[in-house]
Design a protein around this motif. Sequence first.
Motif, PDB file in Angstrom:
ATOM      1  N   VAL A  54       0.862  -1.183   0.000  1.00 15.01           N
ATOM      2  CA  VAL A  54       0.000   0.000   0.000  1.00 15.01           C
ATOM      3  C   VAL A  54       0.894   1.226   0.000  1.00 15.01           C
ATOM      4  CG1 VAL A  54      -1.815   1.251   1.207  1.00 15.01           C
ATOM      5  CG2 VAL A  54      -1.765  -1.245   1.267  1.00 15.01           C
ATOM      6  N   LEU A  55       0.847   1.983  -1.090  1.00 17.23           N
ATOM      7  CA  LEU A  55       1.733   3.122  -1.279  1.00 17.23           C
ATOM      8  C   LEU A  55       0.930   4.298  -1.802  1.00 17.23           C
ATOM      9  CD1 LEU A  55       4.771   3.648  -0.931  1.00 17.23           C
ATOM     10  CD2 LEU A  55       5.081   3.085  -3.339  1.00 17.23           C
ATOM     11  N   SER A  56       1.324   5.504  -1.436  1.00 17.41           N
ATOM     12  CA  SER A  56       0.597   6.710  -1.835  1.00 17.41           C
ATOM     13  C   SER A  56       1.379   7.488  -2.877  1.00 17.41           C
ATOM     14  CB  SER A  56       0.328   7.597  -0.619  1.00 17.41           C
ATOM     15  OG  SER A  56      -0.161   8.852  -1.013  1.00 17.41           O
ATOM     16  N   ALA A  57       0.855   7.545  -4.075  1.00 17.79           N
ATOM     17  CA  ALA A  57       1.488   8.345  -5.121  1.00 17.79           C
ATOM     18  C   ALA A  57       1.413   9.831  -4.786  1.00 17.79           C
ATOM     19  CB  ALA A  57       0.825   8.070  -6.466  1.00 17.79           C
ATOM     20  N   ASP A  58       0.349  10.251  -4.082  1.00 18.94           N
ATOM     21  CA  ASP A  58       0.202  11.659  -3.708  1.00 18.94           C
ATOM     22  C   ASP A  58       1.357  12.112  -2.828  1.00 18.94           C
ATOM     23  OD1 ASP A  58      -2.146  11.781  -5.094  1.00 18.94           O
ATOM     24  OD2 ASP A  58      -3.428  11.463  -3.344  1.00 18.94           O
ATOM     25  N   LEU A  59       1.771  11.269  -1.894  1.00 16.07           N
ATOM     26  CA  LEU A  59       2.840  11.639  -0.970  1.00 16.07           C
ATOM     27  C   LEU A  59       4.220  11.248  -1.478  1.00 16.07           C
ATOM     28  CD1 LEU A  59       1.314  10.690   2.513  1.00 16.07           C
ATOM     29  CD2 LEU A  59       1.603  12.971   1.564  1.00 16.07           C
ATOM     30  N   ASN A  60       4.315  10.143  -2.174  1.00 18.98           N
ATOM     31  CA  ASN A  60       5.618   9.579  -2.526  1.00 18.98           C
ATOM     32  C   ASN A  60       5.953   9.631  -4.001  1.00 18.98           C
ATOM     33  OD1 ASN A  60       4.433   7.301  -0.175  1.00 18.98           O
ATOM     34  ND2 ASN A  60       6.128   8.663   0.271  1.00 18.98           N
ATOM     35  N   GLY A  61       5.034  10.156  -4.835  1.00 21.31           N
ATOM     36  CA  GLY A  61       5.299  10.230  -6.257  1.00 21.31           C
ATOM     37  C   GLY A  61       5.251   8.864  -6.921  1.00 21.31           C
ATOM     38  N   ASN A  62       5.801   8.796  -8.123  1.00 22.94           N
ATOM     39  CA  ASN A  62       5.741   7.558  -8.912  1.00 22.94           C
ATOM     40  C   ASN A  62       7.104   6.896  -9.090  1.00 22.94           C
ATOM     41  OD1 ASN A  62       2.886   7.725  -9.515  1.00 22.94           O
ATOM     42  ND2 ASN A  62       3.412   9.465 -10.836  1.00 22.94           N
ATOM     43  N   GLU A  63       8.105   7.378  -8.344  1.00 26.70           N
ATOM     44  CA  GLU A  63       9.447   6.818  -8.495  1.00 26.70           C
ATOM     45  C   GLU A  63       9.617   5.505  -7.750  1.00 26.70           C
ATOM     46  OE1 GLU A  63      12.900   9.777  -8.994  1.00 26.70           O
ATOM     47  OE2 GLU A  63      11.582  10.735  -7.533  1.00 26.70           O
ATOM     48  N   ILE A  64       8.719   5.219  -6.811  1.00 27.77           N
ATOM     49  CA  ILE A  64       8.774   3.976  -6.057  1.00 27.77           C
ATOM     50  C   ILE A  64       7.504   3.189  -6.314  1.00 27.77           C
ATOM     51  CG2 ILE A  64       8.857   2.970  -3.742  1.00 27.77           C
ATOM     52  CD1 ILE A  64      10.384   5.480  -2.885  1.00 27.77           C
ATOM     53  N   ILE A  65       7.668   1.907  -6.583  1.00 29.02           N
ATOM     54  CA  ILE A  65       6.513   1.069  -6.904  1.00 29.02           C
ATOM     55  C   ILE A  65       6.524  -0.196  -6.043  1.00 29.02           C
ATOM     56  CG2 ILE A  65       6.402   1.907  -9.285  1.00 29.02           C
ATOM     57  CD1 ILE A  65       7.653  -0.791 -10.113  1.00 29.02           C
ATOM     58  N   PRO A  66       5.341  -0.769  -5.803  1.00 35.18           N
ATOM     59  CA  PRO A  66       5.268  -2.054  -5.097  1.00 35.18           C
ATOM     60  C   PRO A  66       5.204  -3.211  -6.095  1.00 35.18           C
ATOM     61  CG  PRO A  66       3.092  -1.044  -5.164  1.00 35.18           C
ATOM     62  CD  PRO A  66       4.014  -0.132  -5.931  1.00 35.18           C
ATOM     63  N   VAL A  67       5.924  -4.274  -5.819  1.00 37.41           N
ATOM     64  CA  VAL A  67       5.870  -5.490  -6.637  1.00 37.41           C
ATOM     65  C   VAL A  67       5.630  -6.669  -5.697  1.00 37.41           C
ATOM     66  CG1 VAL A  67       7.089  -6.985  -8.267  1.00 37.41           C
ATOM     67  CG2 VAL A  67       7.471  -4.511  -8.324  1.00 37.41           C
ATOM     68  N   PRO A  68       4.665  -7.547  -6.001  1.00 39.04           N
ATOM     69  CA  PRO A  68       4.389  -8.683  -5.117  1.00 39.04           C
ATOM     70  C   PRO A  68       5.623  -9.557  -4.899  1.00 39.04           C
ATOM     71  CG  PRO A  68       2.622  -8.421  -6.710  1.00 39.04           C
ATOM     72  CD  PRO A  68       3.725  -7.482  -7.135  1.00 39.04           C
ATOM     73  N   LEU A  69       5.757 -10.045  -3.657  1.00 34.75           N
ATOM     74  CA  LEU A  69       6.863 -10.917  -3.296  1.00 34.75           C
ATOM     75  C   LEU A  69       6.351 -12.346  -3.194  1.00 34.75           C
ATOM     76  CD1 LEU A  69       9.838 -11.195  -2.359  1.00 34.75           C
ATOM     77  CD2 LEU A  69       9.028 -10.759  -0.021  1.00 34.75           C
ATOM     78  N   ASP A  70       7.058 -13.267  -3.805  1.00 37.44           N
ATOM     79  CA  ASP A  70       6.625 -14.660  -3.879  1.00 37.44           C
ATOM     80  C   ASP A  70       6.999 -15.407  -2.585  1.00 37.44           C
ATOM     81  OD1 ASP A  70       5.691 -17.074  -4.733  1.00 37.44           O
ATOM     82  OD2 ASP A  70       7.353 -17.503  -6.091  1.00 37.44           O
ATOM     83  N   VAL A  71       6.175 -15.178  -1.548  1.00 36.52           N
ATOM     84  CA  VAL A  71       6.352 -15.886  -0.270  1.00 36.52           C
ATOM     85  C   VAL A  71       4.976 -16.248   0.276  1.00 36.52           C
ATOM     86  CG1 VAL A  71       8.538 -14.822   0.388  1.00 36.52           C
ATOM     87  CG2 VAL A  71       6.406 -13.689   0.991  1.00 36.52           C
ATOM     88  N   GLY A  72       4.925 -17.310   1.059  1.00 34.03           N
ATOM     89  CA  GLY A  72       3.653 -17.748   1.629  1.00 34.03           C
ATOM     90  C   GLY A  72       3.363 -17.089   2.955  1.00 34.03           C
ATOM     91  N   GLU A  73       3.303 -15.767   2.970  1.00 31.01           N
ATOM     92  CA  GLU A  73       3.073 -14.999   4.183  1.00 31.01           C
ATOM     93  C   GLU A  73       1.886 -14.060   3.987  1.00 31.01           C
ATOM     94  OE1 GLU A  73       4.821 -14.737   7.122  1.00 31.01           O
ATOM     95  OE2 GLU A  73       6.545 -16.025   6.735  1.00 31.01           O
ATOM     96  N   THR A  74       1.316 -13.622   5.101  1.00 29.65           N
ATOM     97  CA  THR A  74       0.257 -12.610   5.075  1.00 29.65           C
ATOM     98  C   THR A  74       0.556 -11.577   6.149  1.00 29.65           C
ATOM     99  OG1 THR A  74      -1.396 -14.211   4.340  1.00 29.65           O
ATOM    100  CG2 THR A  74      -2.214 -12.154   5.262  1.00 29.65           C
ATOM    101  N   ILE A  75       0.359 -10.309   5.831  1.00 31.87           N
ATOM    102  CA  ILE A  75       0.567  -9.226   6.790  1.00 31.87           C
ATOM    103  C   ILE A  75      -0.796  -8.700   7.230  1.00 31.87           C
ATOM    104  CG2 ILE A  75       1.602  -6.957   7.166  1.00 31.87           C
ATOM    105  CD1 ILE A  75       3.505  -7.565   4.837  1.00 31.87           C
ATOM    106  N   ASN A  76      -1.050  -8.724   8.524  1.00 30.67           N
ATOM    107  CA  ASN A  76      -2.315  -8.226   9.076  1.00 30.67           C
ATOM    108  C   ASN A  76      -2.052  -6.874   9.735  1.00 30.67           C
ATOM    109  OD1 ASN A  76      -4.875  -7.901  10.085  1.00 30.67           O
ATOM    110  ND2 ASN A  76      -4.717  -9.500  11.638  1.00 30.67           N
ATOM    111  N   VAL A  77      -2.407  -5.798   9.054  1.00 28.68           N
ATOM    112  CA  VAL A  77      -2.168  -4.444   9.554  1.00 28.68           C
ATOM    113  C   VAL A  77      -3.402  -3.969  10.308  1.00 28.68           C
ATOM    114  CG1 VAL A  77      -1.620  -2.058   8.944  1.00 28.68           C
ATOM    115  CG2 VAL A  77      -0.642  -3.954   7.623  1.00 28.68           C
ATOM    116  N   GLY A  78      -3.189  -3.400  11.486  1.00 25.20           N
ATOM    117  CA  GLY A  78      -4.326  -2.932  12.264  1.00 25.20           C
ATOM    118  C   GLY A  78      -3.947  -1.839  13.234  1.00 25.20           C
TER     119      GLY A  78
END
Length: 300
Positions: free
Chosen positions: A250-274
């Motif tokens: 989860v990344l914000s183009a408004d705050l961080n621009g378009n120079e950084i992008i997220p790419v899925p990582l091939d691992v069997g994990e889940t992150i629960n953010v709360g």
Amino acid sequence: MTLQQLKYAIEVANRGSINEAAKRLFISQPSLSNAIKDLEDEMQFAIFERSNKGISLSKEGVEFMGYARQVVEQAELLESRYLNAKPSPQHFSVSTQHYAFAVNAFVSLVQEHGHEEYELTLRETKTYEIIEDVKSMRSEIGILYLNEFNGKVINKLLKTANLQFVSLFRAQPHVFISSKNPLAVQEIVTIDQLQNYPYLFFDQGDYNSFHFSEEILSTMSHKKSIRVNDRATLFNLLIGLNGYTISTGVLSADLNGNEIIPVPLDVGETINVGWISHKNTSLSKLGAAYIEALTQAVAR
């Protein structure tokens, strides 16, 4: 018990110091100390714990302060409605791991609910300090993640501190990389493909346990690694050194621009953010509004 005593107690809790609170309230330190002592005598328990390190809320004081804030908020609403009184400066604090969506939500909160006067705090800080901030009510809300690896340790700390965890979203792990990184063209990347790139991660200070790491797979070894303290530095190094970090995606183009992008990582994990808060304390008006802003920021 008077409304003024409650306001005094809230200011002391906000400042973590009798001296600083007295300055803000424009009264003498002995007068404030006596007012707090009178309140504690009437309640028949210590609202604050005193030590060489300063003053902090006791376990009973945390619960008491939750009710006190509600009473004062309601009284100010009455004064504003019927006495045309000037609203008191608003106070709200949140402590969070280094998430752009938490900043987006904070911006939305200020834009929608900020009056002419407010004193708000956004602390991007270490995992252990987030829990301590909410435990001591330095912050009303904390934002962090749980997964299979750190869940037992973090949940034990939350239970001991009488805190609750409420899930915002579950995410597949991603790497954040520069849009010019050779891996940016891939639909998914593997751990092996990352070995020759610098791994960037957030320093956790005195509590630099694997369980407090902001990045999953924290026990994994890396040929190249760089520890940083803030998100801006990490993002600059992602671009300048073709480094990577592991996060939610989860990344914000408004705050961080378009120079950084997220790419899925091939691992069997889940992150629960709360988010975390005290179990026995209702959220303040700004606290509830911030949670709503968080939900909307994540949805966007």
